[in-house]
Motif scaffolding. Structure first.
Motif, short mmCIF file in Angstrom:
data_model
loop_
_atom_site.label_atom_id
_atom_site.label_comp_id
_atom_site.label_asym_id
_atom_site.label_seq_id
_atom_site.Cartn_x
_atom_site.Cartn_y
_atom_site.Cartn_z
N UNK A 89 0.80 -1.21 0.00
CA UNK A 89 0.00 0.00 0.00
C UNK A 89 0.84 1.27 0.00
N UNK A 90 2.17 1.15 0.04
CA UNK A 90 3.00 2.34 0.13
C UNK A 90 3.93 2.43 -1.06
N UNK A 91 3.82 3.48 -1.90
CA UNK A 91 4.72 3.61 -3.03
C UNK A 91 6.18 3.73 -2.59
N UNK A 92 7.06 3.15 -3.40
CA UNK A 92 8.49 3.26 -3.12
C UNK A 92 9.07 4.43 -3.90
N UNK A 93 10.29 4.75 -3.62
CA UNK A 93 10.95 5.85 -4.34
C UNK A 93 11.24 5.45 -5.78
N UNK A 94 11.36 6.44 -6.64
CA UNK A 94 11.60 6.19 -8.05
C UNK A 94 13.06 5.87 -8.31
N UNK A 95 13.27 5.01 -9.30
CA UNK A 95 14.62 4.75 -9.78
C UNK A 95 14.78 5.47 -11.11
N UNK A 96 15.73 6.34 -11.21
CA UNK A 96 15.83 7.22 -12.37
C UNK A 96 16.66 6.64 -13.51
N UNK A 97 17.23 5.42 -13.32
CA UNK A 97 18.06 4.85 -14.37
C UNK A 97 17.20 4.43 -15.54
N UNK A 98 17.41 5.02 -16.69
CA UNK A 98 16.61 4.70 -17.87
C UNK A 98 17.52 4.58 -19.08
N UNK A 99 16.99 3.88 -20.08
CA UNK A 99 17.68 3.84 -21.35
C UNK A 99 17.10 4.93 -22.25
N UNK A 100 17.59 5.01 -23.45
CA UNK A 100 17.17 6.09 -24.33
C UNK A 100 15.81 5.85 -24.94
N UNK A 101 15.26 4.66 -24.84
CA UNK A 101 13.94 4.41 -25.40
C UNK A 101 13.76 2.98 -25.82
N UNK A 102 12.52 2.57 -26.01
CA UNK A 102 12.19 1.24 -26.51
C UNK A 102 11.18 1.39 -27.64
N UNK A 103 10.54 0.32 -28.03
CA UNK A 103 9.65 0.34 -29.19
C UNK A 103 8.39 1.18 -28.97
N UNK A 104 8.11 1.54 -27.73
CA UNK A 104 6.91 2.34 -27.47
C UNK A 104 7.08 3.80 -27.87
N UNK A 105 8.29 4.20 -28.16
CA UNK A 105 8.57 5.60 -28.45
C UNK A 105 7.82 6.09 -29.69
N UNK A 106 7.36 5.15 -30.53
CA UNK A 106 6.67 5.50 -31.77
C UNK A 106 5.15 5.50 -31.62
N UNK A 107 4.65 5.21 -30.40
CA UNK A 107 3.21 5.14 -30.18
C UNK A 107 2.61 6.52 -29.88
#
Length: 695
Positions: free
Chosen positions: A20-38
């Motif tokens: 029931x309690x949200x955790x902190x965000x993890x900011x590590x991301x890549x440059x994009x995946x296949x959803x970038x075109x949606x």
């Protein structure tokens, strides 16, 4: 279903309560995946996750087959709070993403764009666990057949799930193959009842009795927490109560509408309703706002105004309409899909107030603070206050010996101040895709508001939205697309897109007498009959014959918060037949209603649209108005609540609607009331028309 009873639970460790309690965000991301075109806002939310997401499509399934991997079908929507939580905890986490990418082909689905996909995998999860929800995470074989699934998982749970399923697929694959067969067989079982051997007369009293089985007579609504408005079911109760002049059931409807209108589920400062309340008394909402809820509640409050004359209901409709125009309307007049529950990563932050904030804006407004239950340390979590009144403003004024008009004026002025202060806050995310079905629900709701209040702004809003659908979503072959955004429409329409669009067009005809709307409705009906109706089985499928072939082709007979599209088509066929005596359409609809009568009697709350058709089966009537004052008479007549009636009219002798045939007489406007293809003698004034119902 027999298959449900044979389902085996593969991974006991996964039966853990949702955190029931949200955790902190993890900011590590890549440059994009296949959803970038949606274009879907929900898919774009995940476009920079380190998970190598694919949109639903052939390329993902081909990759799964080629690499011999299980598929993860992860389904949600942009305004879903726990979808965001799981994204932050797991899908933005490099460690989790590496595990997902190594062993699975991961597909993200916007349930609002692809309800057909959601329907199948939701059913699989419900068969496994007895419950469902979003986020929905279902694992499948490379051919799409589901093997296991669940909803929200914390990061630790999710990693255990991934490891366990990969281990089973690697070392004990036959267990998953057997599981997939049982689930797929269960999903493919037909859920549409068979026609009874002998026709049976519906027990309307049983429908009325069972409609009341889950009434909450203290707070209104159905059952306990969490509590959803359920406008389809409330509309049924309102209709039954009015037709039977059952004051107790009418009072229940009014109690529910009053409690919602004064409660936290309603945005007291800005207008519009949240999707549901987490408690039984409408106090703490899940703050997301959906178009489909507000569309149907505009309709319900408008109809309730007709039977009650309660000015609060008129206020709620006006404020909700203003909210929709201000925050959820495109430049072309179409309506966006949703507003997020969260802003700045916190649920409800945009809508809640500390005691200090309220005092700095309003000063020491004793009655405002008392009416809305404001507390020094907050009446909700994190020391904030939700604006919530336990009773109506009028009731509070009476109990406090205040002038009701003055108190209401002061409350309104204070809420306007809060609205202005709120404009400086960071807004919740907007899902700005335009869904055909939901816009059609909104159009119908605005037509109901126009009937009840006569204000042209409601008709104008309905016509602009329909113009958008016909100009931007309708295709050259007469089909509809599901979704549009930034001038691009996509995804073949589903049955609800057509059913609700036809319903909206019929409504627009009835409030304008513009026969082009009726012609459009007939054209879409013919398209539906060609592409969605199975004559052999006598059912409508949810997906088109021309559409993508999934592992099952499902129907849509049960009402939830959104009405059944099959039930809506049955209603449409009846009404189109009332206008133009289409015997084949009427016969198909009557057979559908006959099949569903048993369910409507036993469980009217879950089959409310069907129950409505059953209750009014003997009371359908047509009101035909011909003459130069047809428009004036129409407006006066439609101020009344007349369930089961359809209106046709013309101020011109020339028309092509059979119901109006041979009705014209020079130099006078005549009103005909017709039933079962026979008409009473015409009357010459709206107040001379007598309405009665068969029980």
């Amino acid at each position: 279903m027999a298959a449900k009873n044979g389902i085996i639970l593969l991974i006991g460790l996964l039966h853990l309560a949702a955190c029931q309690t949200p955790h902190s965000q993890n900011k590590d991301k890549m440059s994009g995946n296949k959803l970038i075109y949606e274009t879907s806002p929900y898919l774009l939310q995940h476009a920079n996750n380190p998970v190598k997401w694919y949109p639903w499509g052939d390329s993902a399934f081909e990759k799964a087959r080629k690499e011999d991997k299980l598929i993860l079908v992860s389904i949600g929507y942009s305004a879903c709070h726990w979808c965001h939580v799981m994204e932050h905890e797991s899908f933005e986490d490099i460690e989790v993403a590496n595990l997902m990418n190594a062993h699975f082909v991961c597909i993200k689905v916007d349930r609002e764009e692809r309800p057909d996909v959601d329907q199948i995998y939701m059913e699989a999860v419900q068969m496994l666990s007895g419950r469902g929800g979003w986020p929905l995470n279902c694992f499948a074989l490379p051919d799409g057949c589901p093997v296991w699934g669940g909803t929200y998982f914390s990061k630790g749970q999710w990693m255990d799930v991934l490891k366990s399923l990969n281990g089973l697929y690697t070392n004990e694959r036959q267990k998953l193959l057997d599981q997939a067969k049982q689930l797929t067989d269960g999903i493919n079982q037909q859920d549409f009842p068979q026609l009874a051997a002998l026709p049976q007369k519906a027990d309307k009293q049983l429908i009325q009795k069972n409609s009341a089985a889950r009434f909450d007579l203290k707070y209104g609504g159905f059952g306990g927490a969490p509590k959803f408005p359920m406008p389809v079911a409330l509309n049924l109760v309102h209709q039954i109560a009015y037709v039977n002049q059952d004051q107790e059931q009418l009072d229940f409807v009014y109690l529910t509408l009053d409690k919602m209108a004064s409660g936290g589920i309603y945005d007291q400062a800005g207008g519009g309703f949240a999707r549901y309340s987490v408690d039984e008394r409408w106090f703490a909402p899940h703050f997301e706002k959906m178009l489909y809820d507000n569309a149907q509640l505009v309709s319900l409050y408008s109809k309730a105004y007709k039977t009650s004359g309660n000015l609060n209901y008129k206020r709620i409709v006006e404020e909700t309409f203003d909210f929709l125009n201000r925050e959820m309307t495109s430049a072309e007049g179409a309506y966006y899909s949703a507003l997020d529950a969260d802003s700045e990563g916190v649920e409800g932050k945009f809508y809640t107030w500390t005691n200090e904030e309220l005092k700095s804006i309003l000063g020491d407004d004793e009655h405002f603070f008392r009416y809305f239950g404001i507390k020094e340390h907050g009446n909700w979590e994190h020391n904030v206050n939700i604006l919530h009144g336990n009773i109506s403003r009028e009731a509070y004024a009476e109990l406090s010996s205040l002038n009701a008009d003055v108190f209401n004026k002061n409350i309104t002025e204070s809420l306007i101040k809060l609205m202005k202060a709120r404009e400086a806050r960071i807004r919740p995310g907007l899902d700005d895709k335009i869904l055909t079905a939901w816009n059609a629900l909104m159009i119908s709701g605005l037509c109901d508001a126009y009937q009840a209040f006569g204000d042209e702004k409601y008709l104008s809003g309905a016509q602009k939205a329909m113009k958008y659908l016909l100009n931007n979503v309708k295709q050259n072959d007469g089909s509809l697309h599901r979704s549009s955004k930034n001038g691009v429409s996509k995804i073949d329409g589903f049955l609800d897109d057509y059913a609700f669009a036809i319903e909206a067009l019929i409504m627009l005809y009835q409030v304008t007498f513009d026969a082009e709307y009726l012609q459009e409705a007939k054209s879409f009906k013919e398209y539906v009959m060609r592409n969605f109706y199975d004559e052999g089985n006598g059912i409508f499928y949810y997906t088109s014959e021309k559409g993508e072939k999934l592992i099952a082709r499902k129907t849509d007979i049960q009402d939830n918060v959104i009405p059944s599209s099959v039930g809506t088509m049955a209603k449409n066929l009846i009404q189109l037949s009332q206008f133009n005596h289409e015997l084949e359409s009427e016969t198909i609809a009557e057979l559908l209603i006959s099949k569903m009568t048993g369910q409507a009697e036993k469980h009217p709350g879950y089959y409310a649209r069907w129950a409505s058709l059953v209750v009014l089966q003997d009371s359908r009537q047509e009101i035909a108005i011909c003459g130069s004052q047809a428009e004036i008479f129409r407006k006066k007549l439609q101020l009344q609540f007349i369930p089961g009636a359809v209106y046709a009219g013309s101020d011109d002798e020339e028309n092509n609607i059979e119901l109006l045939s041979n009705r014209w007489q020079d130099n006078q406007t005549l009103i005909y009331k017709c039933k079962n293809k026979a008409c009473d003698l015409p009357v010459t004034a709206p107040n001379e028309l007598k309405i009665s119902y068969s029980n």
